[in-house]
Design a protein around this motif. Structure first.
Motif, PDB file in Angstrom:
ATOM      1  N   MET A   1       4.093   0.367  -4.530  1.00 18.43           N
ATOM      2  CA  MET A   1       2.993   0.394  -4.333  1.00 18.43           C
ATOM      3  C   MET A   1       1.736   1.859  -5.383  1.00 18.43           C
ATOM      4  O   MET A   1       2.223   3.310  -4.733  1.00 18.43           O
ATOM      5  CB  MET A   1       2.165  -0.667  -3.998  1.00 18.43           C
ATOM      6  N   ASP A  16      -4.655   0.749  -5.284  1.00 17.91           N
ATOM      7  CA  ASP A  16      -3.184   0.298  -5.042  1.00 17.91           C
ATOM      8  C   ASP A  16      -2.619  -1.072  -5.411  1.00 17.91           C
ATOM      9  O   ASP A  16      -1.957  -1.647  -5.558  1.00 17.91           O
ATOM     10  CB  ASP A  16      -3.153  -0.044  -3.569  1.00 17.91           C
ATOM     11  N   LEU A  17      -2.005  -0.805  -6.541  1.00 21.12           N
ATOM     12  CA  LEU A  17      -1.139  -1.610  -7.378  1.00 21.12           C
ATOM     13  C   LEU A  17       0.587  -1.267  -7.724  1.00 21.12           C
ATOM     14  O   LEU A  17       1.124  -0.141  -7.128  1.00 21.12           O
ATOM     15  CB  LEU A  17      -2.127  -1.736  -8.700  1.00 21.12           C
ATOM     16  N   PRO A  18       1.432  -2.335  -7.990  1.00 22.35           N
ATOM     17  CA  PRO A  18       2.825  -1.811  -8.782  1.00 22.35           C
ATOM     18  C   PRO A  18       2.231  -1.315  -9.938  1.00 22.35           C
ATOM     19  O   PRO A  18       1.765  -1.416 -10.729  1.00 22.35           O
ATOM     20  CB  PRO A  18       3.428  -3.224  -9.190  1.00 22.35           C
ATOM     21  N   ASP A  20       3.852  -0.775 -12.773  1.00 23.35           N
ATOM     22  CA  ASP A  20       4.791  -1.458 -13.746  1.00 23.35           C
ATOM     23  C   ASP A  20       3.575  -2.427 -14.033  1.00 23.35           C
ATOM     24  O   ASP A  20       3.754  -2.904 -14.857  1.00 23.35           O
ATOM     25  CB  ASP A  20       5.691  -2.039 -13.807  1.00 23.35           C
ATOM     26  N   MET A  21       2.395  -2.591 -13.401  1.00 24.83           N
ATOM     27  CA  MET A  21       1.605  -3.431 -13.366  1.00 24.83           C
ATOM     28  C   MET A  21       1.069  -3.904 -14.890  1.00 24.83           C
ATOM     29  O   MET A  21       0.333  -2.166 -15.185  1.00 24.83           O
ATOM     30  CB  MET A  21       0.653  -4.701 -12.632  1.00 24.83           C
ATOM     31  N   PRO A  22       1.214  -4.098 -15.901  1.00 28.73           N
ATOM     32  CA  PRO A  22       0.456  -4.485 -17.371  1.00 28.73           C
ATOM     33  C   PRO A  22      -1.398  -3.961 -16.836  1.00 28.73           C
ATOM     34  O   PRO A  22      -2.125  -4.758 -15.719  1.00 28.73           O
ATOM     35  CB  PRO A  22       0.575  -5.297 -17.154  1.00 28.73           C
ATOM     36  N   THR A  25      -3.773  -6.789 -17.446  1.00 31.05           N
ATOM     37  CA  THR A  25      -3.096  -7.691 -16.195  1.00 31.05           C
ATOM     38  C   THR A  25      -3.966  -6.884 -14.465  1.00 31.05           C
ATOM     39  O   THR A  25      -4.992  -7.829 -13.824  1.00 31.05           O
ATOM     40  CB  THR A  25      -1.999  -7.493 -14.998  1.00 31.05           C
ATOM     41  N   ARG A  28      -8.083  -8.184 -16.242  1.00 33.75           N
ATOM     42  CA  ARG A  28      -8.110  -9.503 -16.437  1.00 33.75           C
ATOM     43  C   ARG A  28      -8.302 -10.486 -14.545  1.00 33.75           C
ATOM     44  O   ARG A  28      -9.198 -10.919 -14.176  1.00 33.75           O
ATOM     45  CB  ARG A  28      -7.675 -10.096 -16.997  1.00 33.75           C
ATOM     46  N   GLU A  29      -7.480  -9.873 -13.565  1.00 31.08           N
ATOM     47  CA  GLU A  29      -6.962 -10.284 -13.018  1.00 31.08           C
ATOM     48  C   GLU A  29      -7.822  -9.815 -11.275  1.00 31.08           C
ATOM     49  O   GLU A  29      -7.833 -10.587 -10.553  1.00 31.08           O
ATOM     50  CB  GLU A  29      -5.825 -11.681 -13.044  1.00 31.08           C
ATOM     51  N   LEU A  30      -7.837  -8.612 -11.659  1.00 30.37           N
ATOM     52  CA  LEU A  30      -7.828  -7.849 -10.323  1.00 30.37           C
ATOM     53  C   LEU A  30      -9.129  -7.289 -10.515  1.00 30.37           C
ATOM     54  O   LEU A  30      -9.953  -7.252  -9.628  1.00 30.37           O
ATOM     55  CB  LEU A  30      -6.625  -7.052 -10.162  1.00 30.37           C
TER      56      LEU A  30
END
Lengths: 155, 717
Positions: A1, A16-18, A20-22, A25, A28-30
């Motif tokens: 993260m 706080d994200l991975p 490599d998260m696109p 994503t 749209r999702e967060l």
């Protein structure tokens, strides 16, 4: 993260994200910014096209979020000026381009990029620039008309 | 032939009158329609559309037109607008008949409970809605006028209506909204409730932009996956590589350890196309996909292991009905055509949100067939249909795919198993490899002629069974019967017959735009070109000489004129024609193809002429025909889904090479014949596909001299 700072449509977000998260994503999702669509997940259809750093078109579904930290990101929700539509959006309405509408955010974002670098594109220029954005309803003929219309309106 | 005549005020029975009023004690006017007033025009051998109108007739009392207190006219349409523009066209019709201002007229999808029995299919929407919507709007207008007359104590016949307002001779005005409550109390309208003559409509017949255009171009239109359903977690399903395979064993230890993972559950294969697999629930779809890929699953071989296209095709070839021998002394021509499986691949893949809690469920799924979707969820979950609430969001295309509802059932099962609201996403790979397909088909045609006169044309078809998702086909083994395609010849030849058999193979199928004519009529129209050539005749003249349907002849003549048929063209360029008589409409297409660039031919010009009886929104019809042209080009030249050892080879838009921008013609025009007096609307959503497909193939064949036998012509990716 990793801690990521994003600026989307003028608003700042810290998440706080991975790494490599696109980007798609995240949008749209967060962040709940759902204008960019997921049509293939592999950078093949262009429905997720957004602008990064000015009007550079990027495919959010294959853009790792860590690569756009600190950059200006604009989605379809961010191109109008308040209630005044961007000329390309207006041209889209005037030419009645959309059918199902699912790909149209990508079409419009890519068309804005095209017109930013080439204000008076030929049919060949349009074909080349827009080739990456797939439409399954077959709106291409009207997309082409709308881009020419927007080019005239911005002249 | 039985025809519906406008219902006069006197003809309405008391019983039907009572049924008209949905909320007699309500505060606003909500009108429904007695089922007995919906009539089909079926006479002789009905086309599938007429059968469908008859089938859906019993559901007509669920149509509702509402006049809200804030002066909106809202028609609750039980039909899904998938981009084909039907909600825009219906709003035009409501507005015209009701004299409601266009800006104050809305069409919205009816709650699923209100769409019992309806399905959005077979280009039927306008054929199905034309009469009932006009009746509803005329009845509502009559009640509003009557309410105003009572309020002002005037003769109702002196009042006029305009822009959602009733106007008295002395200039007094009342909006529909303020009259709505009183209109709901009107017993017998004091003016005629008969719909007006369509020639008096002002919007119907005028090109109109789609109602939701602004929402689309601003990104505000919310499709299923855009909806904010509190607590819904993302889910994807690990599906078998081979179609129909099952799970032999699995280990999710590695997957469960990955970030964001919430739960992992197995889905058992079931009816309604549910293939089974392992569902992964996670904070985001990305994390769900990462964990899905970390699952260790051992699959059973499944029914298609070791089998490929050629094996299935051999089954169809063996099933082909025999053609009659050519008449002795005649000349004859044989042809064969093969079509592959073909995915719908709408831009929005299937997806659904489900929240199953205890004995009730809420589902979000854009269904073309809502009552079947609800029943499928009920069968899978064991819940009662009355306790399942199906929401129908807008969708990103369908082309027949959403007549089925695997995603809704799967989402419900996952939600039920995990106790959470679930947002299920189908990846594009799921869509192309684990979905449904237009059935593979094989065709054999034979024509014979003597002294320049055609004496027989036979067409044998063997196709994988089309799973139309209808109750009508449930329980019937289609392999045991000759199938009814509803596709009729448009020509007058001696013996002219078509025989189709279907075989239930192991690849899931579904209805694809122009379900049967998309390969039957297309094959016939390609064969007509071959036949004309063999007989030394021009394809246009040959068609004109033999066409039986006058409407088709008019379309063909028009399109030949538009496209300048027969014009001298450079080498490697050629024109092609195709016609169709279906959906209560007629169409002809002329395309010009440039085949000089090897395996990259292009349509340079395309022309359609169509007679749809009564065109509601010509601009919407034009869009449908443009779309049909691209679909036709794709299906004939570019794409198919090919089975290799039980797995579909095309996994995403790289190998499933749907046409891109530069494949759209630079020149394209559509001529829509004006409304015929006393006519009714025909369908237009699928109308362009068969004639365009044939026209493209015929042009390419003439440009290259190639004999076309196998689709896609360019061999796929």
């Amino acid at each position: 993260m990793v801690t990521i700072e994003l600026r989307v449509n003028g608003r700042e977000h810290t998440l706080d994200l991975p790494a490599d998260m696109p980007l798609l994503t995240v949008l749209r999702e967060l962040l709940g910014i759902t204008g960019p669509k997921n049509g293939c997940g592999n950078g093949l259809c262009g429905a997720c096209t957004c602008h990064v750093d000015g009007q550079q078109p990027v495919r959010a579904c294959i853009t790792p979020v860590s690569s756009v930290t600190g950059k200006d990101i604009v989605t379809i929700e961010g191109v109008a000026d308040g209630t005044t539509l961007h000329p390309v959006q207006q041209a889209w309405i005037d030419e009645d381009v959309a059918q199902c509408g699912f790909c149209q955010a990508g079409q419009i974002m890519r068309a804005i990029s095209l017109l930013a670098e080439n204000p008076q594109p030929s049919d060949e220029d349009i074909d080349a620039a827009m080739a990456g954005v797939l439409c399954r309803c077959g709106t291409y003929v009207r997309v082409r008309r709308a881009i020419h219309r927007a080019a005239r309106s911005e002249r | 032939m039985q025809r519906t005549t406008p219902r006069s005020a006197q003809a309405a029975t008391d019983a039907s009158r009572r049924r008209f009023l949905k909320t007699a004690a309500g505060s606003t006017l909500m009108l429904g329609l007695p089922a007995t007033h919906l009539q089909a025009r079926a006479a002789g051998q009905p086309d599938p559309g007429e059968l469908e109108i008859l089938r859906q007739r019993g559901a007509a009392d669920r149509l509702v037109l509402e006049i809200t207190a804030d002066n909106l006219a809202v028609f609750h349409a039980p039909l899904l607008d998938m981009g084909q523009g039907i909600h825009t066209a219906l709003a035009m019709l409501v507005s015209d008949e009701l004299d409601a201002h266009p800006d104050l007229t809305r069409v919205q999808i009816a709650a699923a409970g209100g769409s019992q029995g309806y399905r959005t299919a077979y280009s039927l929407s306008m054929r199905l809605m034309w009469q009932p919507v006009r009746r509803l709007a005329a009845e509502a207008r009559a009640r509003l006028v009557t309410a105003a007359a009572q309020r002002w104590n005037l003769d109702a016949n002196t009042l006029v209506t305009r822009d959602s307002t009733v106007i008295a001779p002395d200039g007094r005005q009342a909006s529909y909204g303020e009259l709505s409550a009183a209109a709901a109390q009107v017993g017998e309208p004091a003016v005629s409730t008969a719909p007006r003559d369509p020639s008096g409509y002002r919007q119907v017949g005028q090109g109109t932009n789609r109602a939701n255009a602004r929402a689309i171009v601003t990104g505000a239109q919310q499709y299923t996956q855009d909806l904010d359903v509190p607590g819904a977690v993302h889910a994807v399903i690990a599906r078998p590589e081979r179609i129909g395979a099952g799970i032999a064993g699995w280990n999710d230890a590695r997957a469960r350890a990955l970030p964001g993972v919430i739960d992992i559950v197995a889905i058992t294969p079931g009816g309604d196309g549910v293939t089974g697999g392992i569902a992964v629930l996670a904070r985001t779809s990305h994390e769900a996909i990462m964990a899905r890929d970390a699952l260790e699953i051992e699959w059973t071989p499944g029914p298609l292991a070791g089998r490929s296209d050629a094996d299935l095709r051999a089954q169809l070839v063996a099933a082909l009905p025999p053609l009659l021998p050519a008449t002795p002394g005649s000349e004859s021509l044989d042809a064969s055509y093969s079509y592959p499986y073909l995915a719908h691949a709408p831009m929005e893949t299937l997806g659904a949100i489900a929240n199953v809690q205890g004995e009730s469920a809420e589902i979000w799924y854009a269904s073309q067939f809502p009552d079947q979707a609800t029943q499928a969820v009920a069968r899978a979950t064991g819940l009662d249909t009355e306790n399942i609430r199906l929401h129908i969001p807008p969708c990103g295309g369908a082309f027949g795919r959403r007549l089925h509802h695997e995603a809704a059932v799967e989402a419900a099962l996952v939600s039920q198993a995990t106790g959470r609201p679930v947002r299920l996403h189908w990846t594009r790979e799921d869509d192309l490899c684990a979905g449904r397909y237009r059935p593979m088909s094989e065709h054999r045609l034979r024509a014979s002629w003597i002294s320049g006169q055609v004496i027989a044309l036979e067409h044998a078809v063997a196709a994988a069974w089309s799973d139309l998702g209808t109750p009508m086909t449930a329980g019937i083994d289609p392999s045991a019967m000759a199938s009814y395609s509803g596709v009729r010849s448009v020509y007058r030849f001696g013996l002219d017959q078509q025989k189709m058999v279907e075989r239930v193979l192991d690849v899931p199928t579904g209805s694809w735009r122009a379900t049967y004519s998309g390969f039957i009529t297309v094959s016939q129209e390609m064969f007509i070109d071959r036949l004309a050539d063999a007989m030394g005749q021009d394809p246009l003249q040959f068609r004109l000489q033999h066409l039986a349907a006058e409407r088709v002849r008019a379309c063909l003549g028009k399109v030949a004129e538009m496209g300048n048929w027969g014009a001298a063209l450079p080498a490697g360029h050629a024109q092609g024609l195709g016609v169709l008589n279906e959906f209560g409409s007629a169409a002809a297409c002329l395309v010009q193809v440039d085949a000089t660039n090897g395996n990259e031919p292009r349509i340079t010009r395309a022309f359609f002429a169509v007679d749809v009886g009564v065109p509601l929104n010509p601009r919407g019809i034009e869009a449908q025909l443009q779309g049909c042209l691209m679909d036709a080009w794709a299906a004939m030249f570019r794409v198919g889904n090919h089975l290799r050892d039980g797995t579909m080879a095309e996994r995403n838009f790289d190998s499933f090479a749907w046409p891109r921008f530069d494949e759209a013609p630079r020149e394209m025009s559509v001529f829509v014949f004006p409304a015929s007096a006393g006519g009714e609307p025909g369908g237009s959503g699928e109308l362009g596909f068969p004639p365009a497909a044939a026209a493209c193939a015929n042009a390419y064949a003439r440009a290259t001299g190639r004999t076309i036998e196998s689709m896609p012509i360019l061999g796929g990716a």
